[in-house]
Scaffold this active site. Structure first.
Site, PDB file in Angstrom:
ATOM      1  N   GLY A  28      17.634  65.895   3.619  1.00  0.00           N
ATOM      2  CA  GLY A  28      16.379  66.458   3.133  1.00  0.00           C
ATOM      3  C   GLY A  28      15.877  65.659   1.954  1.00  0.00           C
ATOM      4  O   GLY A  28      16.659  64.981   1.266  1.00  0.00           O
ATOM      5  N   CYS A  59      24.167  64.018   3.917  1.00  0.00           N
ATOM      6  CA  CYS A  59      23.303  63.709   2.779  1.00  0.00           C
ATOM      7  C   CYS A  59      22.982  64.983   1.991  1.00  0.00           C
ATOM      8  O   CYS A  59      23.857  65.542   1.352  1.00  0.00           O
ATOM      9  CB  CYS A  59      22.045  62.974   3.259  1.00  0.00           C
ATOM     10  SG  CYS A  59      21.121  62.156   1.924  1.00  0.00           S
ATOM     11  N   TYR A  60      21.742  65.481   2.054  1.00  0.00           N
ATOM     12  CA  TYR A  60      21.388  66.716   1.359  1.00  0.00           C
ATOM     13  C   TYR A  60      22.293  67.863   1.800  1.00  0.00           C
ATOM     14  O   TYR A  60      22.692  68.708   0.988  1.00  0.00           O
ATOM     15  CB  TYR A  60      19.923  67.049   1.637  1.00  0.00           C
ATOM     16  CG  TYR A  60      19.396  68.290   0.939  1.00  0.00           C
ATOM     17  CD1 TYR A  60      18.800  68.203  -0.318  1.00  0.00           C
ATOM     18  CD2 TYR A  60      19.469  69.541   1.558  1.00  0.00           C
ATOM     19  CE1 TYR A  60      18.298  69.343  -0.943  1.00  0.00           C
ATOM     20  CE2 TYR A  60      18.980  70.676   0.932  1.00  0.00           C
ATOM     21  CZ  TYR A  60      18.396  70.574  -0.325  1.00  0.00           C
ATOM     22  OH  TYR A  60      17.909  71.703  -0.942  1.00  0.00           O
ATOM     23  N   HIS A 106      23.986  58.495   6.523  1.00  0.00           N
ATOM     24  CA  HIS A 106      23.371  59.047   7.733  1.00  0.00           C
ATOM     25  C   HIS A 106      24.035  58.459   8.982  1.00  0.00           C
ATOM     26  O   HIS A 106      23.701  57.349   9.411  1.00  0.00           O
ATOM     27  CB  HIS A 106      21.871  58.750   7.753  1.00  0.00           C
ATOM     28  CG  HIS A 106      21.107  59.548   6.751  1.00  0.00           C
ATOM     29  ND1 HIS A 106      20.590  60.789   7.030  1.00  0.00           N
ATOM     30  CD2 HIS A 106      20.799  59.284   5.454  1.00  0.00           C
ATOM     31  CE1 HIS A 106      19.983  61.261   5.951  1.00  0.00           C
ATOM     32  NE2 HIS A 106      20.092  60.372   4.986  1.00  0.00           N
ATOM     33  N   GLU A 116      23.603  59.412  11.959  1.00  0.00           N
ATOM     34  CA  GLU A 116      22.739  59.557  13.129  1.00  0.00           C
ATOM     35  C   GLU A 116      21.826  58.364  13.375  1.00  0.00           C
ATOM     36  O   GLU A 116      21.268  58.219  14.468  1.00  0.00           O
ATOM     37  CB  GLU A 116      21.895  60.834  13.004  1.00  0.00           C
ATOM     38  CG  GLU A 116      20.793  60.801  11.957  1.00  0.00           C
ATOM     39  CD  GLU A 116      21.263  61.203  10.566  1.00  0.00           C
ATOM     40  OE1 GLU A 116      20.403  61.584   9.744  1.00  0.00           O
ATOM     41  OE2 GLU A 116      22.480  61.135  10.293  1.00  0.00           O
ATOM     42  N   ASP A 173       7.249  65.727  33.386  1.00  0.00           N
ATOM     43  CA  ASP A 173       7.633  67.032  32.842  1.00  0.00           C
ATOM     44  C   ASP A 173       7.326  68.153  33.824  1.00  0.00           C
ATOM     45  O   ASP A 173       8.203  68.944  34.175  1.00  0.00           O
ATOM     46  CB  ASP A 173       6.915  67.294  31.516  1.00  0.00           C
ATOM     47  CG  ASP A 173       7.122  66.173  30.516  1.00  0.00           C
ATOM     48  OD1 ASP A 173       8.147  65.471  30.638  1.00  0.00           O
ATOM     49  OD2 ASP A 173       6.266  65.994  29.636  1.00  0.00           O
ATOM     50  N   LYS A 211      12.320  64.220  26.199  1.00  0.00           N
ATOM     51  CA  LYS A 211      11.767  63.509  27.355  1.00  0.00           C
ATOM     52  C   LYS A 211      12.834  62.724  28.115  1.00  0.00           C
ATOM     53  O   LYS A 211      12.872  62.748  29.346  1.00  0.00           O
ATOM     54  CB  LYS A 211      10.650  62.577  26.892  1.00  0.00           C
ATOM     55  CG  LYS A 211      10.074  61.686  27.982  1.00  0.00           C
ATOM     56  CD  LYS A 211       9.182  62.453  28.941  1.00  0.00           C
ATOM     57  CE  LYS A 211       7.835  62.704  28.302  1.00  0.00           C
ATOM     58  NZ  LYS A 211       6.869  63.275  29.266  1.00  0.00           N
TER      59      LYS A 211
END
Length: 525
Positions: free
Chosen positions: A68, A95-96, A181, A183, A239, A381
């Site tokens: 954040g 992190c945050y 991070h 990710e 979709d 997606k």
């Protein structure tokens, strides 16, 4: 807002316990959820305002606390119910999220005057998160505050030159924190760290596959729909096509697909949709010609949110009329995706701001009579495409570039008119022809033309012209939550520009959009 059939967000059953990614306002919150899913573990993004009791009712297999932008000591900074840390659920703070965990558990977080942004060298111990990973590795940092004292009982497991406490773990309480991070792709071993947390710490098996998604959704659709008739809002994109096939697999002839030609489609698109679905899938299909109806409603409208609302509402009215002709139809299927929900500000109790309403989320009329069935509502997606491949959807449909439900209405910046639609439709067709000719189609997430309702001065045939510019937009992305502008070859752009200006009366200028998302969005409206 219309009722949504509850099966997309069910009460979890034991074998479907989700990993909950708690959104604390970080720019990578959605990416964390995606990375967990890439590890073949089901995850959901939830808001930080959920209480410990609400979290416990979801029976999560694990929690991941996002990063954040705030300081944990700032007024109004995202906070958590501290009882969450007493649930015994394996929890990873990033992190945050790590700093919040440390603060709430009696550690210390300070602004030391040393910040870290970008690639950073990390030295890690052989701990649960870093098991079988190199002790020296590169990670991506983005922080001003740092944990200066871990919670009591926690062990420091990694450090960087500027951050002595870059990771800690409290095995007894099953609490783990990393300052970097994992990710992002800039942390090369980040996905392995996440897998160590998911597989080894949380003991979550990697069983969330396209086949499992199909089986799960088919069961839920049958349970929700029963013997009722169902309409599917079919656009021809991946979709709605995947949503239609899932529902057809579940309820068979109870499903009728309705394709509405609203006059805002690309060149020759309507015919291709009708031919594909009525010929290839043998699914009952009603083709509604509603071009004049939509264009009359859009006359004089320039605000993009109003355009989306009008298109969404008119879609529903058409479907309700078709439902009345077919008899008593209770359910309407839509191909709503998770990214649509998030961008429309609909993440459950989240901090995500409303970027733009999607016609199938924020643009639905409040008095809609049918109940929505949205089997893709919690999928990104790329996940939908993998489900489509598993269902046998043809490659040309699985990999069709995304096209917005409001169609060309939101690619004309200003009032939608037949003249502007004709110009934009042809410009878009030329661009896609050249993209395919250059074998770039699969490399691009989206490539399309935009028509601003302005004119600029030019010269053609030694005469002054005052005509429209056309904007070319091409981006690369994985899930549309973030996107980068595509570095297309100059000779390709030159060929596209030359064709558009020479072949389309009323156009004298072509420009290329070189903005990424964020700060821009992919679509212009």
């Amino acid at each position: 807002m219309a009722d949504v059939v509850p099966f997309p967000v069910p009460e979890p059953i034991p074998e479907e316990r989700p990993v909950l990614v708690v959104d604390l306002g970080g720019q990578y919150s959605q990416l964390i959820a995606r990375r967990v899913r890439e590890a073949r573990v089901y995850s959901e993004l939830v808001g930080h305002r959920l209480s410990a009791d609400e979290i416990a009712r979801r029976n999560p297999a694990a929690l991941v606390l996002s990063g954040g932008p705030a300081s944990v000591y700032s007024d109004g900074a995202p906070d958590l119910d501290p009882r969450i840390f007493e649930l015994g659920v394996p929890t990873l703070g990033i992190c945050y999220g790590m700093q919040l965990m440390a603060r709430d558990l009696g550690g210390a977080v300070e602004r030391t005057g040393v910040s870290e942004f970008g690639k950073t060298d990390l030295e890690a111990t052989d701990s649960e998160l870093f098991h079988d990973l190199p002790p020296e590795q590169t990670v991506w940092m983005s922080h001003r505050d740092s944990v200066t004292a871990p919670p009591e009982g926690a062990v420091v497991t990694a450090s960087s030159p500027s951050t002595p406490i870059a990771a800690f773990e409290h095995r007894e309480k099953r609490l783990y924190g990393v300052q970097f991070h994992p990710e992002v792709v800039h942390t090369p071993h980040g996905q392995e760290i996440l897998k160590n947390f998911l597989y080894e710490v949380a003991d979550v098996p990697p069983t969330w596959t396209p086949a499992a998604v199909i089986e799960e959704q088919v069961e839920r659709i049958r349970a929700a729909v029963g013997s009722e008739r169902v309409l599917c809002a079919l656009s021809g994109g991946v979709d709605s096509a995947v949503a239609a096939l899932l529902v057809h697999k579940a309820v068979g002839d109870q499903l009728t697909c309705v394709f509405v030609d609203h006059g805002l489609l690309r060149e020759n698109e309507a015919g291709q949709v009708v031919e594909t679905f009525s010929g290839h899938f043998r699914v009952p299909l009603v083709h509604v010609q509603a071009q004049e109806r939509f264009l009359s409603r859009l006359a004089g409208i320039t605000d993009p949110e109003e355009k989306r609302t009008i298109v969404g509402e008119e879609f529903i009215r058409v479907f309700e009329e078709e439902a009345a002709r077919l008899g008593d139809v209770r359910f309407l299927v839509q191909g709503t995706l998770y990214s649509d929900v998030i961008e429309s500000g609909g993440a459950e109790d989240g901090v995500a701001a409303k970027i733009k309403s999607h016609h199938n989320v924020g643009g639905l009329p409040a008095d809609m009579r049918m109940e929505l069935v949205e089997p893709l509502r919690l999928l990104f997606k790329d996940e939908v495409r993998r489900v489509g491949e598993e269902l046998g959807l043809p490659e040309r449909m699985v990999w069709r570039q995304p096209f917005p439900g409001p169609g060309l209405a939101i690619r004309i910046i200003g009032e939608v008119t037949e003249e502007r639609l004709a110009i934009l439709r042809r410009a878009d067709a030329i661009l896609l022809e050249e993209v395919r000719r250059a074998d770039l189609y699969r490399d691009l997430w989206q490539s399309f033309a935009v028509l601003p309702a302005i004119r600029s001065v030019g010269v053609q045939g030694d005469e002054r012209t005052y005509a429209y510019p056309v904007v070319i937009r091409a981006v690369t992305s994985e899930d549309a939550m973030t996107a980068d502008w595509a570095r297309l070859p100059y000779d390709f752009l030159e060929a596209v520009s030359s064709r558009i200006i020479n072949e389309i009366p009323g156009v004298n200028r072509v420009v290329y959009d070189v903005s990424s998302k964020p700060p821009a969005t992919i679509e212009w409206e």
